[in-house]
Design a protein around this motif. Structure first.
Motif, short mmCIF file in Angstrom:
data_model
loop_
_atom_site.label_atom_id
_atom_site.label_comp_id
_atom_site.label_asym_id
_atom_site.label_seq_id
_atom_site.Cartn_x
_atom_site.Cartn_y
_atom_site.Cartn_z
N SER A 212 0.85 -1.19 0.00
CA SER A 212 0.00 0.00 0.00
C SER A 212 0.88 1.24 0.00
O SER A 212 2.07 1.18 0.34
N ALA A 213 0.28 2.36 -0.36
CA ALA A 213 1.02 3.63 -0.34
C ALA A 213 1.43 4.00 1.08
O ALA A 213 2.50 4.58 1.30
N ALA A 214 0.58 3.64 2.07
CA ALA A 214 0.91 3.95 3.47
C ALA A 214 2.13 3.16 3.93
O ALA A 214 3.02 3.69 4.61
N ALA A 215 2.19 1.88 3.57
CA ALA A 215 3.35 1.06 3.93
C ALA A 215 4.61 1.56 3.26
O ALA A 215 5.69 1.59 3.85
N GLU A 216 4.47 1.98 2.01
CA GLU A 216 5.61 2.51 1.27
C GLU A 216 6.13 3.79 1.91
O GLU A 216 7.34 3.97 2.11
N GLN A 217 5.22 4.69 2.25
CA GLN A 217 5.60 5.99 2.77
C GLN A 217 6.35 5.90 4.09
O GLN A 217 7.27 6.68 4.35
N ILE A 218 5.99 4.94 4.94
CA ILE A 218 6.58 4.87 6.27
C ILE A 218 7.98 4.28 6.26
O ILE A 218 8.74 4.43 7.22
N ARG A 219 8.40 3.66 5.16
CA ARG A 219 9.72 3.03 5.12
C ARG A 219 10.82 4.05 4.83
O ARG A 219 11.56 3.95 3.87
N ASN A 220 10.92 5.03 5.71
CA ASN A 220 11.96 6.04 5.60
C ASN A 220 13.08 5.70 6.59
O ASN A 220 13.15 6.26 7.69
N VAL A 221 13.93 4.77 6.22
CA VAL A 221 15.01 4.30 7.10
C VAL A 221 16.33 4.41 6.35
O VAL A 221 16.53 3.76 5.32
N ILE A 222 17.22 5.26 6.85
CA ILE A 222 18.57 5.36 6.31
C ILE A 222 19.48 4.48 7.16
O ILE A 222 19.41 4.51 8.38
N ALA A 223 20.34 3.71 6.50
CA ALA A 223 21.22 2.80 7.24
C ALA A 223 22.65 2.89 6.71
O ALA A 223 22.89 3.38 5.59
#
Length: 457
Positions: free
Chosen positions: A90-101
């Motif tokens: 979903s767009a919501a799941a996509e949007q929340i994956r803001n993780v820099i590693a």
């Protein structure tokens, strides 16, 4: 598969929520940990060529975005991304994956903590809790394992930065909250995110907006459930209650970070990188940096990099400095990468210049920022050699760089205003100049030696 959400102008794009720009739709592909296997990279290059205009931007969150996607090619592109396992539910799941590693997660023996197992674990926790789907679109997390390519200087709303092989420093809005054990780290970070949601006002979208109120309260963070904290380098798993209870207010008391234990782990990593932004070419640590001028490459270049990586048994790792690492790599591939037109010389002045696409690619652009930055690079090289940072922005929004730069050029009706030691929203110190006038102005300032960057003062 879910249908794409409404396309939004002026938003952080995704694949399921693309953004319309001057050259078509921008489709961002979020990559876990910035990692791409060569075959996936080659497939994305082919998709960019087939469904877009073949241009690819590298983002400051170690993702890539395809440009020039047309309305009629969007759905076929999404189908291809789904086949590659690169499309969220979903767009919501996509949007929340803001993780820099850490770009070398899993590959750097000098890193105090291997954050690779934590990256996907954090993404899954964010996706799996609908509460976190209400975090603002740009709200982001950072996992820094330390080592040769630490993320010092890379900002995030909530950050975990390794201090030794058992502890992270937990930061919120750039302020240190204290130290947490590795096995407690994800739970602590997510608890801070919960407090942000509880404390924020409707117009507050970043952690820095509420960290003052967070500092004033004593919040007991919940204990991690067994096995959810992720393993440390030694294999320890999170289980049982936090010892002692975890008050955010107490953590904000006087805290002196410990020295990162790194050098004792180095079998071949020679030293910690001081300026990853200026990395290009081979590194003694066993990786190669292919830098894209202003973060822009084309499908042919990405396809070529995928081929180099495949031939030498390496993976591609995108970085928050808008470059691509090939790692692990035991040989120098400079001739192969240079032939693709990518930057392999750390002295190339373009590495110190931040530039957005500008017009006509961007609907907000008032000047062709990237093209003009390339034309100005020879005269700007003299300033870069003296320690200057440069930002060329197509408009006052300053998408390519939020922080002030030594020299900031802002497009105004096809011309450029200029400000020193300022961001893109600062008033110009001159009347807007044409590219020719600007070149002469900068050359004169350089010849007069009247410029001194704030870093040198």
């Amino acid at each position: 598969m879910s249908e794409p959400s409404n396309q939004v102008k002026g938003w952080c794009p995704g694949a399921l929520r693309p953004m319309r720009s001057g050259d078509g739709l921008i489709v961002r592909v979020r990559l876990t940990g910035g990692e791409l296997a060569p075959e996936r990279a080659a497939a994305l290059a082919e998709a960019a060529r087939r469904f877009g205009n073949g241009l690819i931007d590298l983002t400051s969150r170690a993702n890539l975005q395809m440009r020039g996607v047309r309305d009629e090619t969007l759905q076929p592109l999404l189908d291809r991304l789904a086949e590659l396992g690169l499309l969220d539910a979903s767009a919501a799941a996509e949007q929340i994956r803001n993780v820099i590693a850490s770009p070398l997660a899993g590959l750097d023996p000098s890193a105090p903590v291997d954050v690779q197992p934590l990256i996907r674990a954090l993404e899954l926790r964010l996706i799996g809790n609908d509460r976190f789907h209400s975090l603002p679109a740009k709200f982001g997390f950072l996992l820094d394992g330390g080592g040769v390519l630490s993320l010092d200087g890379v900002e995030a709303d909530i950050a975990l930065r390794a201090e030794d092989d058992a502890h992270f420093r937990l930061e919120a809005g750039g302020e240190a909250l204290g130290r947490v054990r590795v096995e407690e780290a994800l739970e602590a970070a997510l608890s801070v995110a919960e407090r942000f949601l509880a404390l924020r006002q409707p117009d507050e979208r970043r952690m820095r907006d509420v960290v003052g109120r967070l500092r004033d309260e004593r919040v007991h963070l919940p204990s991690p459930r067994s096995g959810e904290g992720g393993p440390t380098k030694s294999g320890r798993m999170g289980c049982g209650p936090l010892e002692p209870p975890f008050p955010v207010g107490a953590l904000l008391a006087d805290h002196t970070p410990s020295v990162v234990a790194s050098q004792r782990h180095l079998p071949h990593f020679v030293e910690k990188a001081n300026a990853p932004l200026r990395f290009a070419g081979p590194h003694a640590a066993g990786f190669f940096t292919a830098a894209a001028p202003f973060g822009r490459l084309d499908a042919h270049q990405l396809e070529g990099l995928a081929g180099v990586a495949a031939r030498h048994g390496a993976t591609l790792r995108l970085t928050p400095w808008r470059s691509i690492l090939l790692a692990p790599l035991a040989v120098d591939v400079t001739p192969e990468v240079s032939s693709l037109g990518l930057v392999v010389d750390p002295g190339d002045p373009r590495l110190a210049i931040a530039a957005c696409p500008g017009s006509p690619s961007c609907l907000s652009g008032e000047a062709p920022a990237q093209a003009d930055a390339a034309r100005l690079a020879p005269v700007l090289a003299g300033f870069v050699e003296r320690g200057a940072s440069v930002h060329v922005s197509g408009c006052a929004k300053g998408c390519a760089r939020r922080a002030p730069a030594s020299i900031t050029l802002v497009g105004q009706g096809g011309r450029y205003g200029i400000a020193f030691d300022a961001d893109s929203k600062a008033p110009s110190e001159t009347e807007p100049m044409s590219l020719g006038e600007l070149t002469a102005f900068l050359a004169k300032r350089l010849a007069e030696k009247s410029f001194k960057s704030s870093e040198q003062r």
